[in-house]
Design a protein around this motif. Sequence first.
Motif, PDB file in Angstrom:
ATOM      1  N   GLN A 107       0.822  -1.202   0.000  1.00  7.03           N
ATOM      2  CA  GLN A 107       0.000   0.000   0.000  1.00  7.03           C
ATOM      3  C   GLN A 107       0.859   1.256   0.000  1.00  7.03           C
ATOM      4  O   GLN A 107       0.514   2.249  -0.653  1.00  7.03           O
ATOM      5  N   LEU A 108       1.931   1.207   0.751  1.00  9.34           N
ATOM      6  CA  LEU A 108       2.857   2.332   0.789  1.00  9.34           C
ATOM      7  C   LEU A 108       3.919   2.125  -0.286  1.00  9.34           C
ATOM      8  O   LEU A 108       4.581   1.096  -0.317  1.00  9.34           O
ATOM      9  N   GLN A 109       4.067   3.100  -1.133  1.00  7.27           N
ATOM     10  CA  GLN A 109       4.952   2.950  -2.269  1.00  7.27           C
ATOM     11  C   GLN A 109       5.773   4.204  -2.505  1.00  7.27           C
ATOM     12  O   GLN A 109       5.255   5.320  -2.435  1.00  7.27           O
ATOM     13  N   LEU A 110       7.038   3.998  -2.776  1.00  2.00           N
ATOM     14  CA  LEU A 110       7.939   5.067  -3.166  1.00  2.00           C
ATOM     15  C   LEU A 110       8.484   4.734  -4.543  1.00  2.00           C
ATOM     16  O   LEU A 110       8.900   3.603  -4.793  1.00  2.00           O
ATOM     17  N   VAL A 111       8.489   5.704  -5.418  1.00  3.15           N
ATOM     18  CA  VAL A 111       8.963   5.500  -6.777  1.00  3.15           C
ATOM     19  C   VAL A 111      10.010   6.542  -7.109  1.00  3.15           C
ATOM     20  O   VAL A 111       9.731   7.741  -7.072  1.00  3.15           O
ATOM     21  N   GLU A 112      11.208   6.084  -7.449  1.00  2.00           N
ATOM     22  CA  GLU A 112      12.275   6.974  -7.871  1.00  2.00           C
ATOM     23  C   GLU A 112      12.267   7.122  -9.385  1.00  2.00           C
ATOM     24  O   GLU A 112      11.911   6.193 -10.110  1.00  2.00           O
ATOM     25  N   SER A 113      12.693   8.268  -9.837  1.00  2.00           N
ATOM     26  CA  SER A 113      12.825   8.506 -11.260  1.00  2.00           C
ATOM     27  C   SER A 113      13.894   9.569 -11.477  1.00  2.00           C
ATOM     28  O   SER A 113      14.318  10.240 -10.539  1.00  2.00           O
ATOM     29  N   GLY A 114      14.310   9.719 -12.714  1.00  2.00           N
ATOM     30  CA  GLY A 114      15.251  10.770 -13.069  1.00  2.00           C
ATOM     31  C   GLY A 114      16.670  10.310 -13.315  1.00  2.00           C
ATOM     32  O   GLY A 114      17.520  11.118 -13.695  1.00  2.00           O
ATOM     33  N   PRO A 119      32.361  10.225 -11.930  1.00  2.00           N
ATOM     34  CA  PRO A 119      32.195   8.788 -12.184  1.00  2.00           C
ATOM     35  C   PRO A 119      31.931   7.988 -10.915  1.00  2.00           C
ATOM     36  O   PRO A 119      31.182   7.004 -10.965  1.00  2.00           O
ATOM     37  N   GLU A 120      32.508   8.393  -9.801  1.00  2.00           N
ATOM     38  CA  GLU A 120      32.295   7.678  -8.559  1.00  2.00           C
ATOM     39  C   GLU A 120      30.887   7.844  -7.993  1.00  2.00           C
ATOM     40  O   GLU A 120      30.529   7.187  -7.015  1.00  2.00           O
ATOM     41  N   ASP A 121      30.090   8.709  -8.598  1.00  2.00           N
ATOM     42  CA  ASP A 121      28.690   8.830  -8.216  1.00  2.00           C
ATOM     43  C   ASP A 121      27.827   7.748  -8.856  1.00  2.00           C
ATOM     44  O   ASP A 121      26.643   7.637  -8.532  1.00  2.00           O
ATOM     45  N   THR A 122      28.393   6.989  -9.762  1.00  2.00           N
ATOM     46  CA  THR A 122      27.649   5.935 -10.440  1.00  2.00           C
ATOM     47  C   THR A 122      27.154   4.903  -9.437  1.00  2.00           C
ATOM     48  O   THR A 122      27.937   4.341  -8.670  1.00  2.00           O
ATOM     49  N   ALA A 123      25.857   4.667  -9.443  1.00  2.00           N
ATOM     50  CA  ALA A 123      25.248   3.737  -8.502  1.00  2.00           C
ATOM     51  C   ALA A 123      23.757   3.663  -8.777  1.00  2.00           C
ATOM     52  O   ALA A 123      23.216   4.448  -9.562  1.00  2.00           O
ATOM     53  N   VAL A 124      23.110   2.715  -8.130  1.00  2.00           N
ATOM     54  CA  VAL A 124      21.665   2.723  -8.072  1.00  2.00           C
ATOM     55  C   VAL A 124      21.267   3.574  -6.873  1.00  2.00           C
ATOM     56  O   VAL A 124      21.751   3.351  -5.766  1.00  2.00           O
ATOM     57  N   TYR A 125      20.411   4.529  -7.108  1.00  2.00           N
ATOM     58  CA  TYR A 125      19.983   5.441  -6.058  1.00  2.00           C
ATOM     59  C   TYR A 125      18.591   5.068  -5.581  1.00  2.00           C
ATOM     60  O   TYR A 125      17.678   4.872  -6.385  1.00  2.00           O
ATOM     61  N   TYR A 126      18.441   4.970  -4.281  1.00  2.00           N
ATOM     62  CA  TYR A 126      17.183   4.612  -3.659  1.00  2.00           C
ATOM     63  C   TYR A 126      16.723   5.724  -2.729  1.00  2.00           C
ATOM     64  O   TYR A 126      17.534   6.364  -2.065  1.00  2.00           O
ATOM     65  N   GLY A 159      12.089   2.600  -2.089  1.00  2.00           N
ATOM     66  CA  GLY A 159      11.707   2.575  -3.485  1.00  2.00           C
ATOM     67  C   GLY A 159      12.480   1.507  -4.230  1.00  2.00           C
ATOM     68  O   GLY A 159      13.311   0.796  -3.658  1.00  2.00           O
ATOM     69  N   GLN A 160      12.224   1.399  -5.519  1.00  2.00           N
ATOM     70  CA  GLN A 160      12.847   0.351  -6.327  1.00  2.00           C
ATOM     71  C   GLN A 160      14.224   0.734  -6.845  1.00  2.00           C
ATOM     72  O   GLN A 160      14.967  -0.135  -7.313  1.00  2.00           O
ATOM     73  N   GLY A 161      14.556   1.987  -6.786  1.00  2.00           N
ATOM     74  CA  GLY A 161      15.855   2.453  -7.224  1.00  2.00           C
ATOM     75  C   GLY A 161      15.852   2.973  -8.649  1.00  2.00           C
ATOM     76  O   GLY A 161      15.032   2.589  -9.474  1.00  2.00           O
ATOM     77  N   THR A 162      16.792   3.858  -8.917  1.00  2.00           N
ATOM     78  CA  THR A 162      16.986   4.370 -10.265  1.00  2.00           C
ATOM     79  C   THR A 162      18.482   4.440 -10.537  1.00  2.00           C
ATOM     80  O   THR A 162      19.262   4.868  -9.692  1.00  2.00           O
ATOM     81  N   GLN A 163      18.883   4.012 -11.717  1.00  2.00           N
ATOM     82  CA  GLN A 163      20.292   3.921 -12.057  1.00  2.00           C
ATOM     83  C   GLN A 163      20.844   5.271 -12.487  1.00  2.00           C
ATOM     84  O   GLN A 163      20.264   5.962 -13.331  1.00  2.00           O
ATOM     85  N   VAL A 164      21.964   5.624 -11.910  1.00  2.00           N
ATOM     86  CA  VAL A 164      22.708   6.816 -12.316  1.00  2.00           C
ATOM     87  C   VAL A 164      24.082   6.362 -12.782  1.00  2.00           C
ATOM     88  O   VAL A 164      24.817   5.714 -12.036  1.00  2.00           O
ATOM     89  N   THR A 165      24.415   6.690 -14.010  1.00  2.00           N
ATOM     90  CA  THR A 165      25.710   6.335 -14.564  1.00  2.00           C
ATOM     91  C   THR A 165      26.405   7.594 -15.052  1.00  2.00           C
ATOM     92  O   THR A 165      25.853   8.334 -15.874  1.00  2.00           O
ATOM     93  N   VAL A 166      27.591   7.831 -14.544  1.00  2.00           N
ATOM     94  CA  VAL A 166      28.372   9.005 -14.916  1.00  2.00           C
ATOM     95  C   VAL A 166      29.607   8.509 -15.664  1.00  2.00           C
ATOM     96  O   VAL A 166      30.498   7.898 -15.071  1.00  2.00           O
ATOM     97  N   SER A 167      29.646   8.771 -16.937  1.00  2.00           N
ATOM     98  CA  SER A 167      30.730   8.261 -17.766  1.00  2.00           C
ATOM     99  C   SER A 167      30.856   9.093 -19.026  1.00  2.00           C
ATOM    100  O   SER A 167      29.875   9.615 -19.547  1.00  2.00           O
ATOM    101  N   SER A 168      32.065   9.208 -19.507  1.00  2.00           N
ATOM    102  CA  SER A 168      32.318   9.891 -20.760  1.00  2.00           C
ATOM    103  C   SER A 168      32.416   8.917 -21.920  1.00  2.00           C
ATOM    104  O   SER A 168      32.555   9.305 -23.068  1.00  2.00           O
TER     105      SER A 168
END
Length: 125
Positions: free
Chosen positions: A1-8, A88-95, A116-125
Motif C-alpha cells: 500500500q505504501l509505495q515510493l517511486v524513484e525517477s530521473g 564517475p564515482e557517483d555511479t550507482a543505483v539510487y534509492y 523505493g525500487q531504485g533508479t540507475q545513475v551512470t556518470v561516464s564519458s
Amino acid sequence: QLQLVESGGGLVQPGGSLRLSCTASGFTLDVYAIGWFRQAPGKEREGVSCISRSIGSTYYADSVKGRFTISRDNAKNTVYLQMNSLKPEDTAVYYCAASRMAAQAMCDIPRGAYWGQGTQVTVSS
C-alpha cells in the motif's frame, strides 16, 4: 500500500547534472524523514542525503556536499535530489527511503524504512 517511486536517473557525462525524484503514494511523505541512498556494484549501501520531516534540516555525505541538494515539494508529495558536478564515482543505483527516524540518524543507519525500487545513475564519458 505504501509505495515510493524513484525517477530521473540516466547516463550523464562527468560534470553534468541530474535531478532525481522520489514520489510517494498511499501515504503523506511529509510526515516522514526522507533519505537518498546509493549502492554501487560490490560496495556497501551509503547514505547520500536526508531531510527531516518538520523543520527541513538536511544532511549530506561528505562526498556530495556542495554538489547535491535535497528538497521537498509537499504539494507533489515528492522529494528531490539535485545532483550537480557529477563524478564517475557517483555511479550507482539510487534509492529513496522514508522513515519516522530522525533524518540524521536515518542517514547513518536507516531502520524500519520504506524503500523505493531504485533508479540507475551512470556518470561516464
